[in-house]
Design an enzyme around this catalytic site. Sequence first.
Site, PDB file in Angstrom:
ATOM      1  N   LEU A 246     -30.519  28.378 116.853  1.00  0.00           N
ATOM      2  CA  LEU A 246     -30.414  29.677 116.209  1.00  0.00           C
ATOM      3  C   LEU A 246     -29.085  30.249 116.669  1.00  0.00           C
ATOM      4  O   LEU A 246     -28.789  30.274 117.863  1.00  0.00           O
ATOM      5  CB  LEU A 246     -31.583  30.569 116.627  1.00  0.00           C
ATOM      6  CG  LEU A 246     -31.817  31.868 115.853  1.00  0.00           C
ATOM      7  CD1 LEU A 246     -32.012  31.600 114.367  1.00  0.00           C
ATOM      8  CD2 LEU A 246     -33.030  32.601 116.417  1.00  0.00           C
ATOM      9  N   ASP A 247     -28.265  30.692 115.725  1.00  0.00           N
ATOM     10  CA  ASP A 247     -26.911  31.116 116.044  1.00  0.00           C
ATOM     11  C   ASP A 247     -26.872  32.197 117.116  1.00  0.00           C
ATOM     12  O   ASP A 247     -27.806  33.000 117.249  1.00  0.00           O
ATOM     13  CB  ASP A 247     -26.201  31.640 114.794  1.00  0.00           C
ATOM     14  CG  ASP A 247     -25.945  30.558 113.767  1.00  0.00           C
ATOM     15  OD1 ASP A 247     -25.838  29.384 114.162  1.00  0.00           O
ATOM     16  OD2 ASP A 247     -25.853  30.888 112.569  1.00  0.00           O
ATOM     17  N   TYR A 248     -25.781  32.250 117.840  1.00  0.00           N
ATOM     18  CA  TYR A 248     -25.543  33.240 118.894  1.00  0.00           C
ATOM     19  C   TYR A 248     -25.762  34.658 118.391  1.00  0.00           C
ATOM     20  O   TYR A 248     -26.340  35.500 119.080  1.00  0.00           O
ATOM     21  CB  TYR A 248     -24.104  33.051 119.384  1.00  0.00           C
ATOM     22  CG  TYR A 248     -23.647  33.977 120.489  1.00  0.00           C
ATOM     23  CD1 TYR A 248     -24.231  33.933 121.753  1.00  0.00           C
ATOM     24  CD2 TYR A 248     -22.594  34.866 120.276  1.00  0.00           C
ATOM     25  CE1 TYR A 248     -23.781  34.766 122.772  1.00  0.00           C
ATOM     26  CE2 TYR A 248     -22.145  35.694 121.288  1.00  0.00           C
ATOM     27  CZ  TYR A 248     -22.743  35.638 122.531  1.00  0.00           C
ATOM     28  OH  TYR A 248     -22.291  36.465 123.546  1.00  0.00           O
TER      29      TYR A 248
END
Length: 206
Positions: free
Chosen positions: A41-43
């Site tokens: 899951l993206d930053y």
Amino acid sequence: MSDLYLLHKPYRVLSQFSDREGRATLAELIDIPGIYPAGRLDYDSEGLLLLSADGSLIHRIAHPRHKQPKTYWVQVEGRCEEAALQALRSGITLKDGPTRPAKVRVIAPPRLADRNPPVEPRRHPVTSWLELTITEGRNRQVRRMTAHVGLPTLRLIRVAIGPWRLEGLAPGEWRREVLHAPQSSRPNQPSLPNKSSRPTKGKRRP
């Protein structure tokens, strides 16, 4: 039997346990030896992340061949026109090829924990919320899809992966579920274990 951990990843936390640049990581949230995430899951995204020490379970969840649906609540800039929604439902062509059709609908602003920093109303006076479900996992796919139809993403929360949902978890909290292997499955038809009815819940480390 396998342990699966459901974690609510906060904004600006990496989906890994270490970082040479000193950014916040999963190590600040959950201290369970030997686990790793099923996918990423993206930053700058929030929401549900699944973790386990069982490699075969991770594979069944994360591998694109199994097409686990992932559902997101997406705050976008601007008003959603039906043409943009229909384009997402039909599938659009990004730089890395056409996407599969998505399920998408406009929703009322959901009740969410505040994000730090928040989306600024002065910079983004008109926004809409979408519920969007995809069965792929390309890099920053949801953001690229909404931008392609003229709706830049401002906030992105993953609320479900397959049968697992985010409900009941505040940012930084996690819970454990014990999964039991299925008795049988059709040939060449991968299936996920059945869930225990008694999850164990934990909070982010101080």
